[in-house]
Design an enzyme around this catalytic site. Structure first.
Site, PDB file in Angstrom:
ATOM      1  N   ASP A  21       0.840  -1.204   0.000  1.00 26.29           N
ATOM      2  CA  ASP A  21       0.000   0.000   0.000  1.00 26.29           C
ATOM      3  C   ASP A  21       0.875   1.253   0.000  1.00 26.29           C
ATOM      4  OD1 ASP A  21      -2.269   1.506   0.023  1.00 26.29           O
ATOM      5  OD2 ASP A  21      -2.806   1.107   2.115  1.00 26.29           O
ATOM      6  N   HIS A  38       2.934   3.297  -9.031  1.00 24.51           N
ATOM      7  CA  HIS A  38       2.737   1.877  -9.357  1.00 24.51           C
ATOM      8  C   HIS A  38       3.975   1.308 -10.054  1.00 24.51           C
ATOM      9  CE1 HIS A  38      -1.244   2.147  -7.855  1.00 24.51           C
ATOM     10  NE2 HIS A  38      -1.768   2.800  -8.871  1.00 24.51           N
ATOM     11  N   LEU A 132      10.518 -20.809  -4.627  1.00 25.40           N
ATOM     12  CA  LEU A 132       9.516 -19.886  -4.073  1.00 25.40           C
ATOM     13  C   LEU A 132       8.242 -19.950  -4.894  1.00 25.40           C
ATOM     14  CD1 LEU A 132       8.870 -17.300  -2.219  1.00 25.40           C
ATOM     15  CD2 LEU A 132       9.525 -15.980  -4.230  1.00 25.40           C
TER      16      LEU A 132
HETATM   17  C1  FPP Z   1      -1.760   0.272  -3.313  1.00 30.97           C
HETATM   18  O1  FPP Z   1      -1.316   1.571  -3.460  1.00 30.97           O
HETATM   19  C2  FPP Z   1      -1.323  -0.543  -4.409  1.00 30.97           C
HETATM   20  C3  FPP Z   1      -2.156  -1.102  -5.327  1.00 30.97           C
HETATM   21  C4  FPP Z   1      -3.604  -0.925  -5.355  1.00 30.97           C
HETATM   22  C5  FPP Z   1      -1.641  -1.906  -6.416  1.00 30.97           C
HETATM   23  C6  FPP Z   1      -0.397  -2.670  -6.105  1.00 30.97           C
HETATM   24  C7  FPP Z   1       0.295  -2.823  -7.360  1.00 30.97           C
HETATM   25  C8  FPP Z   1       1.618  -2.800  -7.556  1.00 30.97           C
HETATM   26  C9  FPP Z   1       2.621  -2.761  -6.488  1.00 30.97           C
HETATM   27  C10 FPP Z   1       2.135  -2.830  -8.911  1.00 30.97           C
HETATM   28  C11 FPP Z   1       1.671  -3.984  -9.749  1.00 30.97           C
HETATM   29  C12 FPP Z   1       2.100  -5.276  -9.196  1.00 30.97           C
HETATM   30  C13 FPP Z   1       2.548  -6.294  -9.936  1.00 30.97           C
HETATM   31  C14 FPP Z   1       2.860  -7.580  -9.270  1.00 30.97           C
HETATM   32  C15 FPP Z   1       2.777  -6.184 -11.361  1.00 30.97           C
HETATM   33  P1  FPP Z   1      -2.413   2.695  -3.604  1.00 30.97           P
HETATM   34  O2  FPP Z   1      -2.546   3.000  -5.050  1.00 30.97           O
HETATM   35  O3  FPP Z   1      -3.671   2.287  -2.922  1.00 30.97           O
HETATM   36  O4  FPP Z   1      -1.698   3.862  -2.842  1.00 30.97           O
HETATM   37  P2  FPP Z   1      -2.386   5.003  -1.969  1.00 30.97           P
HETATM   38  O5  FPP Z   1      -3.149   4.323  -0.858  1.00 30.97           O
HETATM   39  O6  FPP Z   1      -1.227   5.800  -1.467  1.00 30.97           O
HETATM   40  O7  FPP Z   1      -3.268   5.770  -2.902  1.00 30.97           O
END
Ligand code: FPP
Length: 251
Positions: A21, A38, A132
């Site tokens: 997050d 991202h 893994l």
């Molecule tokens: C949360 O940050 C993250 C997500 C909703 C997506 C997680 C995705 C990635 C780490 C990249 C893609 C992963 C792979 C495996 C290809 P948020 O956007 O909710 O952040 P915020 O709470 O600060 O807005």
């Protein structure tokens, strides 16, 4: 509780789960679009997968896209799907070389067809990975997973293929997307939020929880080590006494 004889990691931890997050906040702090967060989040994924291989951790579950994330702006959802495709393509060789086996959980029927195809291929290509198992939760929600399992069980009972009196925790869990995977020992959530947010609800019943203020794109090997060190201090009793747990570990 975990079968301690099967654990090869330096820390007594077989399965690590992470709620990644803070990508959006990371980008905002830098005056960048959310997509930049991202992108950097994927770099963190690559580093953490690598570190888990090095540490001998056998299972890593990452919450990459929740059922609720479908409600985000269209361009953000499309961007995340594109990143996923790029990740699968760019990491294929590395996963094969490092013995990483990919597994996907969630309601995959909601994913666009090209993504479903790429995931099927990637799971097939990496199916021999021994070191893994990387479990990507995509279009995933814990309640949805439990509901889908309950419906399958009800259908099998109606068809006369399952005696519900024989159902117990162990057999119920085989109907979940995670099937026979061991339950997470440690659940990490980044970015200072202290919630489970519908991730692996059934499976984390006895997981240790670790919350850090670090935003996901900044979560690296050093931060992972801090979480593992913290986990090492925990006393896991699974409802038993210290003596009973010691006896099970052969102490
Ligand atoms: C949360 O940050 C993250 C997500 C909703 C997506 C997680 C995705 C990635 C780490 C990249 C893609 C992963 C792979 C495996 C290809 P948020 O956007 O909710 O952040 P915020 O709470 O600060 O807005």
């Amino acid at each position: 509780m975990p079968d301690f004889t099967k654990i090869t990691s330096k820390v007594p931890l077989e399965h690590l789960a992470i709620i990644m997050d803070g990508n959006g906040r990371w980008a905002k702090q830098r005056g960048l679009p959310r997509s930049a967060g991202h992108h950097q989040g994927v770099e963190a994924v690559i580093q953490i997968v690598d570190e888990c291989v090095l540490q001998g951790i056998r299972f890593l579950s990452l919450f990459a896209f929740s059922s609720e994330n479908w409600g985000r702006p269209r361009h953000e959802v499309d961007g995340l799907m594109e990143l996923l495709l790029q990740f699968l393509a760019s990491q294929r060789q590395r996963m094969l070389a490092d013995g990483v086996k990919l597994r996907v959980i969630g309601d995959l029927s909601r994913l666009p067809a090209p993504i479903q195809a790429a995931l099927t291929d990637a799971q097939k290509d990496t199916s021999q990975g021994q070191k893994l198992t990387l479990i990507l939760a995509l279009s995933y929600g814990g309640r949805d997973e439990i509901m889908r399992a309950a419906k399958q069980i009800a259908q099998q009972a109606l068809d006369g293929d399952l005696d519900i009196n024989q159902l117990d925790n162990k057999s119920f869990s085989t109907f979940l997307d995670t099937g026979n995977l061991p339950e997470p020992d440690l659940l990490i959530r980044t970015s200072g939020e202290m919630r489970i947010s519908n991730f692996l609800l059934w499976q984390t019943a006895y997981a240790e929880l670790y919350f850090t203020d670090v935003l996901w794109p900044d979560f690296d090997r050093v931060e992972l080590q801090k979480a593992l060190d913290d986990y090492l201090q925990r006393k896991r009793r699974f409802g038993l006494t210290d003596d009973q747990v010691g006896a099970q570990k052969g102490e």
